[in-house]
Design an enzyme around this catalytic site. Structure first.
Site, PDB file in Angstrom:
ATOM      1  N   ALA A 136       0.666  -1.201  -0.020  1.00  0.00           N
ATOM      2  CA  ALA A 136       0.067  -0.188   0.359  1.00  0.00           C
ATOM      3  C   ALA A 136       0.729   1.151   0.107  1.00  0.00           C
ATOM      4  O   ALA A 136       1.477   1.264   0.135  1.00  0.00           O
ATOM      5  CB  ALA A 136      -0.973   0.323   1.565  1.00  0.00           C
ATOM      6  N   HIS A 137       0.209   2.863  -0.024  1.00  0.00           N
ATOM      7  CA  HIS A 137       0.729   3.457  -0.008  1.00  0.00           C
ATOM      8  C   HIS A 137       2.055   3.868   1.222  1.00  0.00           C
ATOM      9  O   HIS A 137       1.691   3.766   1.847  1.00  0.00           O
ATOM     10  CB  HIS A 137      -0.349   5.119   0.227  1.00  0.00           C
ATOM     11  CG  HIS A 137      -0.858   4.741   1.727  1.00  0.00           C
ATOM     12  ND1 HIS A 137      -0.341   5.523   2.417  1.00  0.00           N
ATOM     13  CD2 HIS A 137      -1.963   4.010   2.151  1.00  0.00           C
ATOM     14  CE1 HIS A 137      -1.403   5.329   3.876  1.00  0.00           C
ATOM     15  NE2 HIS A 137      -2.590   4.671   3.035  1.00  0.00           N
ATOM     16  N   ASP A 138       3.514   4.893   0.910  1.00  0.00           N
ATOM     17  CA  ASP A 138       3.938   4.942   1.274  1.00  0.00           C
ATOM     18  C   ASP A 138       4.601   4.400   2.253  1.00  0.00           C
ATOM     19  O   ASP A 138       5.640   4.171   2.981  1.00  0.00           O
ATOM     20  CB  ASP A 138       4.052   5.951   2.615  1.00  0.00           C
ATOM     21  CG  ASP A 138       3.330   7.079   1.375  1.00  0.00           C
ATOM     22  OD1 ASP A 138       3.588   7.789   1.375  1.00  0.00           O
ATOM     23  OD2 ASP A 138       1.779   7.925   2.035  1.00  0.00           O
ATOM     24  N   GLY A 156       2.777   2.773   4.720  1.00  0.00           N
ATOM     25  CA  GLY A 156       3.495   3.308   5.865  1.00  0.00           C
ATOM     26  C   GLY A 156       4.650   2.404   6.575  1.00  0.00           C
ATOM     27  O   GLY A 156       4.968   2.271   7.843  1.00  0.00           O
TER      28      GLY A 156
END
Length: 219
Positions: A136-138, A156
């Protein structure tokens, strides 16, 4: 005919990466390269076993992908190649992987079929994402990280150098897995894990620890 590439490692992971390279369709696979210290058959999957580091060093135009699953062993092989041969390490992404915008891939990184990477993700050098892994993102994955099939990372997540996550494991948002730590199959990481340990279970708990620098003994 595409650019020449050789696969270092003639085991099961090597045969999987052969299929991945063929599915990409941009490379002409010369054959397999192996560690000269260990016996190998003359042919694997219909392709020749070409030799070892001397073969690569004499052909600097041939790209190479290191098809070794264990992060410490992969790191050792990459360092041996770098010390003797200038061959390039391309990043390889299967055409049936989904890689979104603003995803950075380091040299030698492999993204297998069914992997999904959303956005604002950074992968270091020689990271291996096996089939059906999702990021997922980051997320940030440092050099030599390995995700087994079906690993899921929420947003994250930070995986430090050489972290290895087993089949079907997962990490909740904004957690860190320390360098050269192993997470067992099916585990769920709900809190940060220190470096150089082995963790398993739901939630994942530390089962054992190794001395810092243990991965260097794989050279």
């Amino acid at each position: 005919m595409g650019a020449p590439i050789a696969i270092f490692g003639a085991g099961g992971h090597g045969r999987e990466l052969l299929q991945l390279v063929r599915d990409i369709g941009a490379w002409d696979v010369a054959g397999f390269v192996v560690d000269e210290r260990f016996p190998a058959p003359p042919e694997v999957a219909g392709l020749p076993v070409l030799g070892g580091l001397d073969w690569l060093a004499a052909r600097p135009e041939v790209a190479v992908v290191v098809a070794v699953g264990a992060p410490a062993a992969r790191r050792a092989i990459v360092e041996r190649i770098r010390a003797r041969a200038p061959n390039p390490f391309p990043a390889l992404v299967h055409p049936r992987a989904w890689v979104g915008e603003r995803v950075a891939l380091g040299e030698g990184t492999v993204v297998c079929a069914g992997a999904m990477l959303t956005t604002d993700i950074r992968l270091g050098a020689h990271v291996h994402l096996n089939v059906a892994s999702t990021l997922a993102h980051d997320d940030v994955l440092e050099d030599f990280v390995t995700l087994a099939p079906g690993v899921h990372l929420a947003g994250g997540v930070l995986l430090r150098e050489g972290a290895e996550l087993g089949v079907g494991s997962s990490v909740i948002p904004r957690r860190t897995v320390g360098a050269w730590t192993v997470v067992g199959a099916g585990a769920v990481v709900t809190r940060d894990l220190e470096a150089d340990c082995t963790a398993a279970g739901v939630p994942a708990r530390v089962l054992s620890r190794r001395a810092p620098g243990w991965q260097l003994a794989q050279a």
